[in-house]
Design an enzyme around this catalytic site. Structure first.
Site, short mmCIF file in Angstrom:
data_model
loop_
_atom_site.label_atom_id
_atom_site.label_comp_id
_atom_site.label_asym_id
_atom_site.label_seq_id
_atom_site.Cartn_x
_atom_site.Cartn_y
_atom_site.Cartn_z
N LYS A 130 51.75 45.17 -2.97
CA LYS A 130 52.48 44.34 -2.08
C LYS A 130 53.53 43.68 -2.96
O LYS A 130 53.18 43.13 -3.87
CB LYS A 130 51.30 43.44 -1.71
CG LYS A 130 51.41 42.71 -0.11
CD LYS A 130 50.39 41.94 0.19
CE LYS A 130 50.42 41.53 1.46
NZ LYS A 130 49.36 40.21 1.59
C1 E4P Z 1 49.27 39.17 4.92
O1 E4P Z 1 49.24 40.10 4.16
C2 E4P Z 1 49.01 37.78 4.24
O2 E4P Z 1 48.01 37.94 3.47
C3 E4P Z 1 48.25 36.89 5.49
O3 E4P Z 1 48.19 37.48 6.89
C4 E4P Z 1 48.99 35.60 5.38
O4 E4P Z 1 48.59 34.90 6.32
P1 E4P Z 1 48.52 33.37 6.32
O5 E4P Z 1 49.74 32.58 7.10
O6 E4P Z 1 47.38 32.91 7.09
O7 E4P Z 1 48.48 32.54 5.13
#
Ligand code: E4P
Length: 214
Positions: free
Chosen positions: A85
Site C-alpha cells: 500500500k
Molecule cells: C483503507 O484501506 C483504509 O485503511 C481505511 O478504509 C480508512 O478508513 P477511515 O477513514 O475510517 O480511517
C-alpha cells in the site's frame, strides 16, 4: 463484489474468515498502531496472511522513493498475497510503477479525486482506494467519486480494481455495489451491521412462537 476486512485485529479477522466472508484484508499505520503492533508489523502481516487466502495490504511508512522501495521489497517477501500500500504522492506513483514492472501488486491509498485514480491506474496499480467516509466528512460526496471512477475506468478498460475504503455504514457498501465497485474494505462493525433487519428478528421470533404453540 469482494469483501476485505479493514483491520489488523487477529480476532476480528478470524471471526469474519470463519463466516466465510473474507476475501482479503487491508491495514494501515493507524490500524497497526491500534493493535500496538508497530514493532511486530511484519509478524502481524504474516499472521494475517495465514488466516486469509487473499490479498493483504501492508502500507509503507516511508515518504521518500528509496525508502518506499526498500520497505515494499521487504514486505513483499512475507507472503505471495501481500499487496503493497503506497500513498498517492509523486514518490508513491513512481514506486507503484517500479513495483508493477517487478510484478508486485500495489494498492494506491488516500485517493480523493478522479485525477488521482487515473494517475494510479496508469502507473500500474492493482487497486485504488478511494476514501468515501473521509470525503463525506468534509461535505463532499464519497459515493459520487465511486460513480465517476466506475465510469472512467470502464471508458478506458483499466485493469485497476476500485477498492472502496473508509466505509462508515451499510449504505456506503450497498451504493458502491450498485455502482459496480470491485472491492469494499469494511470495518468489523459495518460487516456485522450488514446482517441486521428488524423483520428478520421479528420473523424468527414469530416462527419460534408458532412452533412452540400447543
Ligand atoms: C483503507 O484501506 C483504509 O485503511 C481505511 O478504509 C480508512 O478508513 P477511515 O477513514 O475510517 O480511517
Amino acid at each position: 463484489m469482494k469483501f476485505f476486512l479493514d483491520s489488523a485485529n487477529i480476532d476480528e479477522i478470524k471471526e469474519i474468515a470463519d463466516l466465510g466472508l473474507l476475501d482479503g484484508v487491508t491495514t494501515n499505520p493507524s490500524l497497526i498502531a491500534k493493535e500496538k503492533a508497530q514493532k511486530n508489523f511484519e509478524k502481524t502481516i504474516k499472521e494475517i496472511c495465514k488466516i486469509v487466502k487473499g490479498p493483504v495490504s501492508a502500507e509503507v511508512i516511508s515518504t521518500d522513493y528509496d525508502g518506499m522501495i526498500k520497505e515494499a521489497l521487504k514486505l513483499s517477501k512475507i507472503d505471495k498475497n501481500v499487496v503493497i500500500k503506497l500513498p498517492m504522492t509523486p514518490n508513491g506513483i513512481k514506486a507503484t510503477n517500479y513495483l508493477y514492472k517487478k510484478k508486485i501488486k500495489v494498492n494506491v491509498t488516500l485517493i480523493f479525486s478522479v485525477s488521482q485514480a487515473i494517475i494510479a491506474a496508469k502507473a500500474g496499480a492493482a487497486y485504488v482506494s478511494p476514501f468515501v467516509g473521509r470525503l463525506d466528512d468534509i461535505s463532499s460526496s464519497g459515493l459520487d467519486l465511486i460513480s465517476d471512477l466506475s465510469e472512467v475506468f470502464m471508458n478506458y478498460g483499466f485493469h485497476t480494481e476500485i477498492l472502496v475504503a473508509s466505509i462508515r455504514n451499510p449504505i456506503h457498501l450497498t451504493e458502491s455495489a450498485k455502482l459496480g465497485a470491485d472491492v469494499a474494505t469494511l470495518p468489523y462493525s459495518v460487516i456485522m451491521q450488514l446482517f441486521n433487519h428488524p423483520l428478520t428478528d421479528s420473523g424468527i421470533t414469530k416462527f419460534l412462537n408458532d412452533w412452540n404453540k400447543k
